[in-house]
Design an enzyme around this catalytic site. Structure first.
Site, mmCIF file in Angstrom:
data_model
loop_
_atom_site.group_PDB
_atom_site.id
_atom_site.type_symbol
_atom_site.label_atom_id
_atom_site.label_comp_id
_atom_site.label_asym_id
_atom_site.label_seq_id
_atom_site.Cartn_x
_atom_site.Cartn_y
_atom_site.Cartn_z
ATOM 1 N N GLY A 69 0.771 -1.229 0.000
ATOM 2 C CA GLY A 69 0.000 0.000 0.000
ATOM 3 C C GLY A 69 0.806 1.284 0.000
ATOM 4 C CB SER A 70 -0.600 4.656 0.413
ATOM 5 O OG SER A 70 -0.154 5.933 0.736
ATOM 6 C CB SER A 71 4.687 6.258 0.597
ATOM 7 O OG SER A 71 4.153 7.523 0.295
ATOM 8 C CB SER A 72 -0.041 8.028 3.268
ATOM 9 O OG SER A 72 0.098 8.909 2.189
ATOM 10 C CB SER A 73 1.513 2.891 5.320
ATOM 11 O OG SER A 73 0.365 2.422 4.657
#
Lengths: 154, 417
Positions: A69-73
Site C-alpha cells: 500500500g501507500s507510502s502514507s502508511s
C-alpha cells in the site's frame, strides 16, 4: 504470570529498526496497509476485507510477512505509535521501508522505540506456527549490532 | 555499514543545526534499511507531506521548522487538503482545516515552493534526462523516471523531506543504471490509434499492467507513435495505482526504450503478456458499474492535475457541442496552470461553460464536491480506483469525450457498448 520453568523458544532475527518490545503475538494473515487500513485514533484495523478486521495492535507483537500500500502508511504508523495504538514490535519476513520509516520517525520524534525485525523464510514458518499454537509472551530485541532475537516464553 | 562522506557526517553531527541532523539521521537509518552502501547528491525534491494524516505528520514538520531546517535543493510540494486559492470550496470541519493549513504553511517555511500539485513536471524546471532527484507522489515518480528519464526511487512520507533538507538520497534502486531495465513485456495487440476517446485506454492499460507488474518494471510495445505526454501521464498514474510501479518503458516513445531490446538490456523479456483491446474494455468494465443512460450527478477530471493541452481539448469538446453541462463539472489542476488559463482568457470561457476549476488539492482526497451521493464520472484510472473508498462515491469510467457528452445530458453516455 509465567512459571519460571516455562519453555522458552528463540529465533535469530535481523534488527531493521532498533528497540525492544514484548507482548502477545498478533499474526496478520494478509498484509495490512496502515493508510486506509488502520484507525490510529481508535486502535482498530478497518480494512474491509482484512482477516484481522477490528483487531487492536496496541501492545502486541505484530507478525506481518510483507507490507503493501501507500507510502502514507509511514505517517499513520508513526501516529499510532505516538497515540499508544501502535504495536509493541513488528516482525516481518521481508523488510519494508514504509513500515521501517514509521517506526524510525516515531523513535526520533517521541522516543518510542518500536523495533522492526526480519527473519528467514524457514524461521517465519515456525513463528507463524508458534503464533497459531498455544499462547505465550513474546519478547523481541533489536540491538544496534543488528543481531536481534525473537524469544517466546510459555 | 553505510559509507558516509565527510560532509554527510558533518550534517549528522548537528553542525548545520538540529533539523539537518534529524533529517540526516532518518535518511541514514532508512538507507541502511534499503541496503544502500552510500548516499548520492540530488538536484530536486518533490514532497508529498501536505496531506494531514494525524498529529505525527505535523509534529515532524514542526520539529524541522523549530530546528531551523531549510531545503538545500529546489523543492516542490504535492497537493494539500485545501484549495488555498478557492477556500470557499472546502466543505469539511474547521479543526481539520486549520491543521491542514498549518501543515501546508510549515512546508513553505522550510523553503519549499508553494506549488501544491501532483504534476510538478508540468511546471518550469522539469528534471533533465539522467538527473538524480528525490520525488514522492506515485504518479510524479513514474512520470519523472519513465517520460523524462530522471532517476528517483519511490519516496514518500518523511524520506522526501529528509532528502530535500540534506540534498542527499540513498544510492540504490532506480537511481542505479542496471536496476532500470524492463522486467515484464506487455505486447499490445490492437491498441486504439484514433485520438478521440483513446485517453481511457491508456488509463485502463495502466490499471491492468500495474496489477500484473506489481513492483516490476513494465515495458509496453505497440502504443501509437503519436502518444502524447498526457496519455503517458494517465498510463503511469494508473500503473502506480494498482501496482508499486516506479518506472515503465514505452518502446519507441520513452527515452530509455528506443527499441524493445534496449528496454530489456539486450536480453529476452523474462515474461510476456499479450493485451488486446477486449482485455482493456474488460478492465474498464470492472471499474464501473454504470451503464449508458444512468443518471449522473457530477464529473471530475484532472487526476493527475490537468495540463494546458488537456484544457484545450476540453474547451474544444465543449465548443463542438455548443452547450453547457447541466451538472457539476470539476477539473483539478495546479495554480500555475490556472494563472496561465487566466492570462490566455481561457478561464473565463471555462467559467461561462459552468466548469469549476479546483487547485492545490484534488476532489478525491478532500470534501469539495457539492454532491457525493450518486454516480460521478471520470476519465482518471487513479480517481476511479480510489474515490469510492475515499469519499464514498460510485464511479462511471469513460473518456474525456464521454465525460463531456454525459455532463451535457446529466446521464452516462458511452461511445461504444
Amino acid at each position: 504470570m509465567t512459571p519460571h520453568d516455562a519453555p522458552v523458544t528463540r529465533w535469530p532475527a535481523a534488527a531493521v529498526v532498533t528497540g525492544q518490545g514484548s507482548g502477545q503475538a498478533l499474526l496478520m494473515e494478509q498484509p495490512l496497509s496502515f493508510w486506509g487500513g488502520y484507525d490510529a485514533a481508535r486502535g482498530c484495523i478497518v480494512e474491509a476485507h482484512h482477516p484481522q478486521l477490528g483487531a487492536n495492535l496496541a501492545g502486541r507483537v505484530m507478525l506481518m510477512a510483507s507490507a503493501k500500500g501507500s507510502s502514507s502508511s509511514s505517517s499513520v504508523l508513526a501516529e499510532a505509535i505516538r497515540n499508544g495504538t501502535g504495536p509493541a514490535a513488528i516482525v516481518m519476513r521481508e523488510p519494508d521501508l514504509i513500515v521501517g520509516l514509521g517506526c524510525i520517525v516515531a523513535s526520533e520524534l517521541y522516543g518510542c522505540h518500536v523495533p522492526v525485525l526480519v527473519v528467514s523464510s524457514d524461521d517465519w514458518r515456525e513463528l507463524v506456527q508458534r503464533a497459531q499454537g498455544r499462547p505465550g509472551l513474546w519478547h523481541v530485541q533489536a540491538p544496534e549490532s543488528g543481531a536481534g532475537e525473537v524469544r517466546v516464553v510459555g | 555499514m553505510i559509507d558516509l562522506t565527510a560532509r554527510d557526517r558533518e550534517m549528522l553531527s548537528g553542525r548545520d543545526g538540529a533539523a539537518t541532523a534529524l533529517a540526516m539521521r532518518v535518511l541514514v537509518r532508512s538507507a541502511t534499511l534499503m541496503g544502500a552502501e552510500s548516499l548520492l547528491d540530488i538536484r530536486s525534491a518533490h514532497i508529498d507531506g501536505c496531506l494531514y494524516h494525524g498529529q505525527a505528520s505535523l509534529d515532524f514538520v514542526e520539529r524541522l521548522v523549530d530546528g531551523g531546517g531549510k531545503v538545500r535543493v529546489p523543492t516542490t510540494l504535492n497537493v494539500g487538503s485545501l484549495d488555498l486559492i478557492h477556500p470557499e470550496l472546502f466543505r469539511g470541519g474547521e479543526a481539520v482545516q486549520s491543521q491542514a493549513r498549518r501543515l501546508m504553511q510549515a512546508h513553505v517555511e522550510l523553503g519549499c515552493e508553494s506549488t501544491f500539485t501532483c504534476a510538478p513536471y508540468q511546471g518550469r524546471n522539469r528534471p533533465q534526462f539522467g538527473e538524480q532527484i528525490a520525488w514522492a507522489e506515485s504518479n510524479a515518480i513514474v512520470f519523472a523516471n519513465s517520460v523524462l528519464g530522471a532517476r528517483t526511487n519511490r519516496y514518500g512520507d518523511f524520506m522526501d523531506l529528509c532528502a530535500a533538507l540534506t540534498g542527499r538520497a540513498p544510492c540504490c534502486g532506480l537511481h542505479v543504471t542496471e536496476n532500470r531495465l524492463g522486467q515484464v513485456l506487455f505486447a499490445l495487440q490492437d491498441f486504439p490509434l484514433e485520438r478521440a476517446g483513446r485517453d481511457i485506454y491508456f488509463a485502463a492499460l495502466g490499471l491492468l499492467a500495474g496489477k500484473h507488474a506489481g513492483a516490476r518494471i513494465p515495458v509496453f510495445d505497440g502504443l501509437p507513435t503519436d502518444t502524447s505526454e498526457d496519455e503517458l501521464k494517465a498510463l503511469g498514474a494508473a500503473c502506480a495505482t494498482t501496482g508499486a510501479v516506479g518506472l515503465f518503458h514505452a518502446v519507441g516513445i520513452t527515452p530509455e526504450a528506443p527499441t524493445q531490446s534496449a528496454a530489456f538490456g539486450g536480453r529476452p523479456p523474462p515474461q510476456t503478456l499479450r493485451v488486446s483491446r477486449a482485455d482493456l474494455d474488460q478492465t474498464r468494465a470492472t471499474l464501473s458499474t454504470a451503464r449508458s443512460g444512468d443518471r449522473l450527478v457530477a464529473v471530475s477530471v484532472g487526476t493527475p492535475h490537468f495540463s494546458l493541452a488537456e484544457f484545450d481539448q476540453l474547451l474544444g469538446l465543449l465548443d463542438e457541442q455548443q452547450a453547457k453541462p447541466s451538472i457539476d463539472f470539476y477539473v483539478n489542476t495546479s495554480r500555475f496552470i490556472l494563472w496561465e488559463l487566466e492570462q490566455a482568457g481561457k478561464l473565463r470561457r471555462l467559467h461561462e461553460r459552468g466548469i469549476t476549476v479546483v487547485t492545490d488539492t484534488c476532489t478525491y482526497i478532500t470534501p469539495v464536491m457539492r454532491q457525493t451521493r450518486g454516480l460521478i464520472m471520470t476519465n482518471s484510472g487513479k480517481w476511479a480506483h480510489y474515490a469510492p473508498a475515499n469519499i464514498g462515491v460510485e464511479v462511471a469510467f469513460g473518456s474525456l469525450r464521454e465525460c463531456v457528452l454525459s455532463a451535457l445530458r446529466a446521464e452516462v453516455v458511452f461511445d461504444a457498448p
